[in-house]
Design a protein around this motif. Structure first.
Motif, PDB file in Angstrom:
ATOM      1  N   ARG A 158     -59.577  50.843 -32.823  1.00 46.34           N
ATOM      2  CA  ARG A 158     -60.175  52.093 -32.844  1.00 46.34           C
ATOM      3  C   ARG A 158     -59.583  53.162 -33.686  1.00 46.34           C
ATOM      4  N   ALA A 159     -58.254  53.408 -33.339  1.00 46.25           N
ATOM      5  CA  ALA A 159     -57.622  54.345 -34.473  1.00 46.25           C
ATOM      6  C   ALA A 159     -57.581  53.881 -35.691  1.00 46.25           C
ATOM      7  N   THR A 160     -57.645  52.700 -36.106  1.00 49.07           N
ATOM      8  CA  THR A 160     -57.800  52.181 -37.490  1.00 49.07           C
ATOM      9  C   THR A 160     -59.071  52.496 -38.046  1.00 49.07           C
ATOM     10  N   ILE A 161     -60.090  52.199 -37.308  1.00 48.95           N
ATOM     11  CA  ILE A 161     -61.452  52.576 -37.695  1.00 48.95           C
ATOM     12  C   ILE A 161     -61.898  53.971 -37.700  1.00 48.95           C
ATOM     13  N   GLU A 162     -61.607  54.703 -36.358  1.00 49.74           N
ATOM     14  CA  GLU A 162     -61.988  55.896 -36.436  1.00 49.74           C
ATOM     15  C   GLU A 162     -61.409  56.937 -37.300  1.00 49.74           C
ATOM     16  N   SER A 163     -59.918  56.807 -37.430  1.00 48.69           N
ATOM     17  CA  SER A 163     -59.334  57.793 -38.486  1.00 48.69           C
ATOM     18  C   SER A 163     -60.045  57.643 -39.856  1.00 48.69           C
ATOM     19  N   LYS A 164     -60.427  56.446 -40.342  1.00 48.58           N
ATOM     20  CA  LYS A 164     -61.057  56.491 -41.683  1.00 48.58           C
ATOM     21  C   LYS A 164     -62.302  56.861 -41.666  1.00 48.58           C
ATOM     22  N   LEU A 165     -63.165  56.834 -40.243  1.00 54.93           N
ATOM     23  CA  LEU A 165     -64.497  57.414 -40.342  1.00 54.93           C
ATOM     24  C   LEU A 165     -64.631  58.846 -40.365  1.00 54.93           C
ATOM     25  N   VAL A 166     -63.446  59.372 -39.578  1.00 55.83           N
ATOM     26  CA  VAL A 166     -63.370  61.084 -39.608  1.00 55.83           C
ATOM     27  C   VAL A 166     -62.979  61.358 -41.144  1.00 55.83           C
ATOM     28  N   GLU A 167     -62.004  60.841 -41.768  1.00 57.59           N
ATOM     29  CA  GLU A 167     -61.760  60.971 -43.106  1.00 57.59           C
ATOM     30  C   GLU A 167     -63.025  61.087 -44.000  1.00 57.59           C
ATOM     31  N   ARG A 168     -63.896  60.051 -43.726  1.00 59.85           N
ATOM     32  CA  ARG A 168     -65.367  59.825 -44.672  1.00 59.85           C
ATOM     33  C   ARG A 168     -66.151  61.056 -44.529  1.00 59.85           C
ATOM     34  N   LEU A 169     -66.126  61.336 -43.061  1.00 58.96           N
ATOM     35  CA  LEU A 169     -67.109  62.363 -42.592  1.00 58.96           C
ATOM     36  C   LEU A 169     -66.854  63.670 -42.999  1.00 58.96           C
ATOM     37  N   CYS A 170     -65.264  63.974 -42.988  1.00 55.09           N
ATOM     38  CA  CYS A 170     -65.003  65.354 -43.526  1.00 55.09           C
ATOM     39  C   CYS A 170     -65.272  65.630 -45.123  1.00 55.09           C
ATOM     40  N   LEU A 186     -71.606  58.943 -32.541  1.00 50.72           N
ATOM     41  CA  LEU A 186     -72.198  59.925 -33.407  1.00 50.72           C
ATOM     42  C   LEU A 186     -71.385  59.980 -34.680  1.00 50.72           C
ATOM     43  N   ILE A 187     -70.181  60.110 -34.566  1.00 52.99           N
ATOM     44  CA  ILE A 187     -69.198  60.520 -35.745  1.00 52.99           C
ATOM     45  C   ILE A 187     -69.350  59.085 -36.672  1.00 52.99           C
ATOM     46  N   ALA A 188     -69.406  57.782 -35.995  1.00 49.80           N
ATOM     47  CA  ALA A 188     -69.612  56.817 -36.996  1.00 49.80           C
ATOM     48  C   ALA A 188     -70.844  56.582 -37.625  1.00 49.80           C
ATOM     49  N   GLU A 189     -71.949  57.342 -36.928  1.00 49.24           N
ATOM     50  CA  GLU A 189     -73.489  57.492 -37.787  1.00 49.24           C
ATOM     51  C   GLU A 189     -73.129  58.172 -38.781  1.00 49.24           C
ATOM     52  N   LEU A 190     -72.711  59.603 -38.460  1.00 46.82           N
ATOM     53  CA  LEU A 190     -72.518  60.592 -39.293  1.00 46.82           C
ATOM     54  C   LEU A 190     -71.842  60.199 -40.565  1.00 46.82           C
ATOM     55  N   SER A 213     -64.284  70.923 -34.534  1.00 48.01           N
ATOM     56  CA  SER A 213     -63.740  72.165 -35.246  1.00 48.01           C
ATOM     57  C   SER A 213     -63.041  71.991 -36.668  1.00 48.01           C
ATOM     58  N   LYS A 214     -62.202  70.810 -36.464  1.00 47.30           N
ATOM     59  CA  LYS A 214     -61.303  70.481 -37.203  1.00 47.30           C
ATOM     60  C   LYS A 214     -62.324  69.805 -38.508  1.00 47.30           C
ATOM     61  N   ILE A 215     -63.037  69.032 -38.164  1.00 51.76           N
ATOM     62  CA  ILE A 215     -64.317  68.703 -39.134  1.00 51.76           C
ATOM     63  C   ILE A 215     -64.950  69.680 -39.698  1.00 51.76           C
ATOM     64  N   ALA A 216     -65.264  70.655 -39.133  1.00 52.15           N
ATOM     65  CA  ALA A 216     -66.144  71.818 -39.658  1.00 52.15           C
ATOM     66  C   ALA A 216     -65.153  72.519 -40.439  1.00 52.15           C
ATOM     67  N   CYS A 217     -64.005  72.752 -40.539  1.00 51.45           N
ATOM     68  CA  CYS A 217     -63.070  73.302 -41.421  1.00 51.45           C
ATOM     69  C   CYS A 217     -62.881  72.369 -42.589  1.00 51.45           C
ATOM     70  N   GLY A 218     -63.201  71.328 -42.638  1.00 54.02           N
ATOM     71  CA  GLY A 218     -62.775  70.285 -43.655  1.00 54.02           C
ATOM     72  C   GLY A 218     -61.626  69.828 -43.845  1.00 54.02           C
ATOM     73  N   ASP A 219     -60.693  70.217 -42.798  1.00 58.48           N
ATOM     74  CA  ASP A 219     -59.181  69.798 -42.848  1.00 58.48           C
ATOM     75  C   ASP A 219     -59.150  68.341 -42.334  1.00 58.48           C
ATOM     76  N   VAL A 220     -59.074  67.511 -43.513  1.00 56.49           N
ATOM     77  CA  VAL A 220     -59.167  65.974 -43.408  1.00 56.49           C
ATOM     78  C   VAL A 220     -58.095  65.561 -42.599  1.00 56.49           C
ATOM     79  N   GLU A 221     -56.783  65.901 -43.129  1.00 55.31           N
ATOM     80  CA  GLU A 221     -55.453  65.469 -41.932  1.00 55.31           C
ATOM     81  C   GLU A 221     -55.564  66.092 -40.696  1.00 55.31           C
ATOM     82  N   ALA A 222     -55.808  67.294 -40.481  1.00 51.34           N
ATOM     83  CA  ALA A 222     -55.965  67.804 -39.090  1.00 51.34           C
ATOM     84  C   ALA A 222     -56.930  67.148 -38.309  1.00 51.34           C
ATOM     85  N   ALA A 223     -58.049  66.737 -38.828  1.00 60.92           N
ATOM     86  CA  ALA A 223     -59.319  66.131 -38.256  1.00 60.92           C
ATOM     87  C   ALA A 223     -58.874  64.756 -37.751  1.00 60.92           C
TER      88      ALA A 223
END
Lengths: 228, 228
Positions: B88-100, B140-144, B186-196
């Motif tokens: 999960r960490a592997t995949i979700e980290s990357k997904l958050v990065e891409r979503l940002c 939802l994060i994965a979808e977006l 909120s971190k994603i909304a800020c666009g702060d990739v690393e923080a998200a």
DNA sequence: TAAAGCAGGATTGTTGACAATCTGATCCCG
DNA sequence: CGGGATCAGATTGTCAACAATCCTGCTTTA
């Protein structure tokens, strides 16, 4: 997921494997219709077993099941193909990282031995073995990295990649040889995490770049003839 | 994979869902035997359909199928549980990065709306809804993020996580509320990739840390009673 | 007494037949 | 002559009965 019983493969698995081979070796082309009764007769098994094998193949993205219509060899779109490569990059990059973190000499030796096998198959021009071993290299990395779950996911991804390659790689184009695999192994052996990840990324990107958008347009062939 | 036909869920899916709910809500405890005939009678369907539903549940790791013995609610080991969280960490980290990288305001709004739903369910003490929505946030994060394949993988991982939670999280412990999810948004909304990415990693790590090694030891309950 | 052997009952695995559905061609009507 | 309804053929989906397998408890024997 299909259990990988080491000694006795279940009948369902056997059918799964034969169809997998036929698809990966490009004998069963994308879009081909797979009729249950026909397959049941060819493999000399009951329709029920064909059904479960087809269900397993659908799970791995090799077959598309349409309700009340039947099964077809899947035809991944360009978009889906790119998504598969994105997923592979995501997962394999992390696996390489983890493998570098604790790579035993035994692990390195298994990787080197595998690349040697790949080279031998390439020199024999044994396409079936080459395809299988090429995918096996990536699976070996997953195994050595010690994540059974991502191993299973990667097994799925490798299957789908085979189908994508069969569909979008020009027939003239030679498969990527074992050179890039060897490069990755050497980087892992050095313990250089970043270099190894880059090598893997580059390798996957290279395969993706070989794809083209023109589909093959040969005539259909008969199932019975292909599956011997 | 099961097709998600938007309007009419297939009968197999219906059984899959009901069993999934029962397991995720901790009514069907790990190790419970699931007899085909019994389930067929309870759901008023044929055994064949129960079989295919059980096969689908095995694919998602919720059920263990033993040849000639039957189906049991899966009992993931500690080792497997940790592997799931690694994946999960592997995949979700990357997904958050891409979503940002390309988060539209529409996407942000959907995330915020989802968290609001989660909060409402938590206040109602609606456990079933809370479990479903909590997993739904990650999906939802994965979808977006726009990776259909990783979405499917994550769907599987979320199911397995539910089972792991049911098995290893002390009953007294409250489910992680929507606070951490809100933080991630909120971190994603800020666009702060690393923080998200860090927020997501922390969230997953937090869930993992809540697990303990002592298994619940309540007595068995009867299927008929649980599945109403 | 304890361990091996042996039915009896229960449960899963498989099969073949039947029902529901779809495709494609034909026929009728405008 | 073209378009839509209709019917036959083929294919998938479903079911209920049968066969194979496994667990449980009892019996037998050293």
């Amino acid at each position: 997921m299909l259990k990988s019983k080491s000694n006795a493969p279940s009948p369902t698995e056997a059918i799964y494997e034969r169809l997998w081979d036929a698809i990966a070796e490009r004998n069963l082309r994308p879009g081909t219709r797979l009729k249950e009764e026909q397959l049941a007769e060819i493999f000399a098994v009951s329709r029920a077993r064909v059904r479960s094998a087809l269900a397993a193949l659908e799970r791995d993205g090799l077959v598309r099941l349409v309700p009340n219509r039947g099964a077809f060899v899947a035809e991944p779109t360009i978009r889906e193909a790119r998504d598969i490569f994105f997923a592979r990059a995501t997962i394999e990059s992390k696996l390489v990282e983890r493998l570098c973190a604790h790579a035993s000499t035994g692990a390195i030796n298994r990787l080197k031995a595998h690349v040697a096998e790949e080279r031998a198959a390439a020199e024999r021009c044994d396409r079936a073995a080459a395809v299988r071993l090429s995918g096996g290299f990536h699976l070996l990395i997953a195994e050595l990295a010690g994540s059974p779950y991502l191993f299973e996911v990667l097994r799925d991804l490798v299957s789908r990649t085979s189908l994508i390659t069969a569909m979008y790689q020009p027939r003239g184009e030679k498969d990527c040889g074992p050179d890039e695999h060897e490069d990755i192994v050497s980087k892992i052996a050095c313990g250089d995490v970043e270099a190894a990840k880059l090598a893997m990324d580059h390798h996957l990107d290279h395969i993706e770049r070989q794809l083209n958008l023109a589909q093959s347009d040969e005539g259909p062939r008969h199932l019975r003839e292909i599956l011997s």
